[in-house]
Design a protein around this motif. Structure first.
Motif, PDB file in Angstrom:
ATOM      1  N   HIS A  74      57.393  13.141 -19.437  1.00  8.91           N
ATOM      2  CA  HIS A  74      56.703  14.255 -20.090  1.00  8.91           C
ATOM      3  C   HIS A  74      55.612  14.735 -19.140  1.00  8.91           C
ATOM      4  CE1 HIS A  74      55.281  16.787 -23.331  1.00  8.91           C
ATOM      5  NE2 HIS A  74      54.052  16.345 -23.135  1.00  8.91           N
ATOM      6  N   GLU A  75      55.736  15.977 -18.700  1.00  9.58           N
ATOM      7  CA  GLU A  75      54.775  16.536 -17.759  1.00  9.58           C
ATOM      8  C   GLU A  75      53.859  17.514 -18.483  1.00  9.58           C
ATOM      9  OE1 GLU A  75      55.683  17.862 -13.534  1.00  9.58           O
ATOM     10  OE2 GLU A  75      55.418  19.786 -14.574  1.00  9.58           O
ATOM     11  N   VAL A  76      52.556  17.390 -18.213  1.00  8.38           N
ATOM     12  CA  VAL A  76      51.561  18.300 -18.773  1.00  8.38           C
ATOM     13  C   VAL A  76      50.797  18.919 -17.616  1.00  8.38           C
ATOM     14  CG1 VAL A  76      49.506  18.511 -20.215  1.00  8.38           C
ATOM     15  CG2 VAL A  76      51.327  16.937 -20.885  1.00  8.38           C
ATOM     16  N   GLU A  81      41.168  25.078 -20.796  1.00  6.99           N
ATOM     17  CA  GLU A  81      42.102  25.121 -21.913  1.00  6.99           C
ATOM     18  C   GLU A  81      42.511  23.765 -22.473  1.00  6.99           C
ATOM     19  OE1 GLU A  81      43.350  27.912 -23.483  1.00  6.99           O
ATOM     20  OE2 GLU A  81      41.855  28.957 -22.288  1.00  6.99           O
ATOM     21  N   ALA A  82      42.288  22.703 -21.742  1.00  5.11           N
ATOM     22  CA  ALA A  82      42.832  21.394 -22.114  1.00  5.11           C
ATOM     23  C   ALA A  82      42.035  20.725 -23.239  1.00  5.11           C
ATOM     24  CB  ALA A  82      42.841  20.480 -20.903  1.00  5.11           C
ATOM     25  N   PRO A  83      42.734  19.983 -24.113  1.00  2.49           N
ATOM     26  CA  PRO A  83      42.038  19.215 -25.149  1.00  2.49           C
ATOM     27  C   PRO A  83      41.227  18.070 -24.528  1.00  2.49           C
ATOM     28  CG  PRO A  83      44.428  19.167 -25.492  1.00  2.49           C
ATOM     29  CD  PRO A  83      44.176  19.885 -24.224  1.00  2.49           C
ATOM     30  N   LYS A  84      40.164  17.675 -25.190  1.00  4.53           N
ATOM     31  CA  LYS A  84      39.285  16.614 -24.689  1.00  4.53           C
ATOM     32  C   LYS A  84      40.043  15.313 -24.446  1.00  4.53           C
ATOM     33  CE  LYS A  84      34.980  14.140 -25.622  1.00  4.53           C
ATOM     34  NZ  LYS A  84      35.271  13.165 -24.637  1.00  4.53           N
ATOM     35  N   LYS A  85      40.972  14.951 -25.335  1.00  4.28           N
ATOM     36  CA  LYS A  85      41.734  13.706 -25.159  1.00  4.28           C
ATOM     37  C   LYS A  85      42.515  13.702 -23.850  1.00  4.28           C
ATOM     38  CE  LYS A  85      43.322  11.326 -29.054  1.00  4.28           C
ATOM     39  NZ  LYS A  85      44.318  11.156 -30.128  1.00  4.28           N
ATOM     40  N   LEU A  86      43.070  14.848 -23.495  1.00  7.04           N
ATOM     41  CA  LEU A  86      43.833  14.968 -22.255  1.00  7.04           C
ATOM     42  C   LEU A  86      42.904  14.838 -21.048  1.00  7.04           C
ATOM     43  CD1 LEU A  86      46.496  15.487 -20.796  1.00  7.04           C
ATOM     44  CD2 LEU A  86      46.096  17.936 -21.105  1.00  7.04           C
ATOM     45  N   LYS A 130      51.012  19.609 -25.495  1.00  3.32           N
ATOM     46  CA  LYS A 130      51.861  20.715 -25.060  1.00  3.32           C
ATOM     47  C   LYS A 130      52.108  20.576 -23.556  1.00  3.32           C
ATOM     48  CE  LYS A 130      49.246  24.139 -26.332  1.00  3.32           C
ATOM     49  NZ  LYS A 130      48.699  25.464 -26.683  1.00  3.32           N
ATOM     50  N   LYS A 131      53.126  21.237 -23.066  1.00  6.44           N
ATOM     51  CA  LYS A 131      53.460  21.133 -21.638  1.00  6.44           C
ATOM     52  C   LYS A 131      52.485  21.905 -20.747  1.00  6.44           C
ATOM     53  CE  LYS A 131      58.295  20.124 -22.204  1.00  6.44           C
ATOM     54  NZ  LYS A 131      58.625  18.996 -21.373  1.00  6.44           N
TER      55      LYS A 131
END
Length: 134
Positions: free
Chosen positions: A105-107, A113-118, A85-86
């Motif tokens: 693509h900017e995140v 809040e961020a997912p572990k992969k990110l 998600k952005k």
């Protein structure tokens, strides 16, 4: 004719490492002891700007080794970065904010809040900094 289109498709799968670009910004929020810096990776060149709470302040640049570049490019390609998600932002405004841009693509995210992969991709980018920069 089918052979030609298949050949073109195979050639387009090969990505030149000099085309690889990422922008990574970590801002400290209101927590004044958090790091605040920017990294731009273009091919194997890293353009670094230390803004606050870093060992090295100001602008400098350095090169990534082939193995570091391969690890980063592979992780971003396999990590399906564009599927994130952005925004992963909490209601708390004083937390540090991280921004990663890859292939337009900017995140933007805060760690809570961020997912572990990110977060793992962000740690990988930070690991390319020489030890005396951290």
């Amino acid at each position: 004719m089918t052979y030609f289109s298949l050949l073109c498709s195979c050639l387009s799968l090969k990505t030149n490492s000099s085309d690889f670009q990422i922008s990574y910004v970590k801002s400290r929020g209101r927590q004044l002891k958090k790091p605040h810096f920017k990294i731009e990776i273009k091919g194997n060149s890293v353009y670094y700007t230390g803004i606050a709470n870093m060992s090295v302040l100001g602008k400098t640049n350095f090169k990534l080794s082939k193995s570091e570049l391969k690890k980063i490019t592979t992780s971003f390609k396999q990590g399906e970065f564009s599927q994130f998600k952005k925004k992963y932002i909490t209601k708390y405004r004083d937390m540090a904010l991280t921004i990663i841009t890859y292939k337009n693509h900017e995140v933007r995210y805060q760690d809570v809040e961020a997912p572990k992969k990110l977060k793992d991709l962000a740690l990988l980018l930070e690991s390319c900094l020489p030890n005396d920069y951290k």
